[in-house]
Scaffold this active site. Sequence first.
Site, PDB file in Angstrom:
ATOM      1  N   HIS A 121       0.865  -1.187   0.000  1.00  0.00           N
ATOM      2  CA  HIS A 121       0.000   0.000   0.000  1.00  0.00           C
ATOM      3  C   HIS A 121       0.896   1.229   0.000  1.00  0.00           C
ATOM      4  O   HIS A 121       1.742   1.393   0.882  1.00  0.00           O
ATOM      5  CB  HIS A 121      -0.917   0.004   1.217  1.00  0.00           C
TER       6      HIS A 121
ATOM      7  N   HIS B 133       1.330   5.694  -1.172  1.00  0.00           N
ATOM      8  CA  HIS B 133       0.684   6.976  -1.425  1.00  0.00           C
ATOM      9  C   HIS B 133       1.328   7.600  -2.662  1.00  0.00           C
ATOM     10  O   HIS B 133       1.696   8.771  -2.665  1.00  0.00           O
ATOM     11  CB  HIS B 133       0.833   7.905  -0.217  1.00  0.00           C
TER      12      HIS B 133
ATOM     13  N   TYR C 218       1.603  -4.531 -20.122  1.00  0.00           N
ATOM     14  CA  TYR C 218       2.142  -4.871 -18.800  1.00  0.00           C
ATOM     15  C   TYR C 218       1.263  -4.389 -17.665  1.00  0.00           C
ATOM     16  O   TYR C 218       1.276  -4.969 -16.571  1.00  0.00           O
ATOM     17  CB  TYR C 218       3.577  -4.356 -18.662  1.00  0.00           C
TER      18      TYR C 218
END
Length: 226
Positions: free
Chosen positions: A93, A95, A120
């Site tokens: 995860h 940002h 891709y």
Amino acid sequence: MSDTRLREEICRYGRSLFERGLTPGSSGNISLRLDDGGWLVTPTNASLGFLDPARISRLDSAGRLLSGDKPTKEIPLHSALYETRSNARAIVHLHSTHAVALTMLPEIDPRAALPPMTPYYLMRAGQTALVPYYRPGDPAVADAIRGLAGKYSSVLLANHGPVVAGDTLEAAVFATEELEETAKLYLLLRNLNPRHLTPAQVDDLVKAFGLELPLHGEHDDTHDHS
């Protein structure tokens, strides 16, 4: 792979992501699901660029802290994705700037946040879902992830960032990077009528690489925002 080696892998990939500006400050988190059902996960308020292998949080299968620092507050997010993606062994995860920017655009389809721009992107990230905004750490985000019924390995959290599952940490990292680069392409080409992959070209990728795309073959009129 030994516990020590797995911890070192988390730190190595975390530092790489941080040094390339894909997640600033103490943002972002990484987890690995272990053979006993427990996890290794990055601690809360820890920069991915400066992780200490010995301080990586070790959780049991019920999410209880066994050793290391207090884990990231995004545990509900990771837990829900593992729960619905049975093959997932790692989650990243971030940002990352362009993926976050993408989530703020009004035309984004929640069921397919990006069009088929490159092979891709489809091969690594598949299609990407967009879920509504929840404050970081809000357990309600887990329900939003469960609502996707395990169809997506890559998900964008509105105004927050991408969360991507893979069958290895390397696969999850590569898919997250591909998602970020595709979001960047989308923003560069937005409103320029770019040429995307055709349905026939997508079909060829699906057959050649055994891809499972949630909306593949469906009639999708959700891009009509008139």
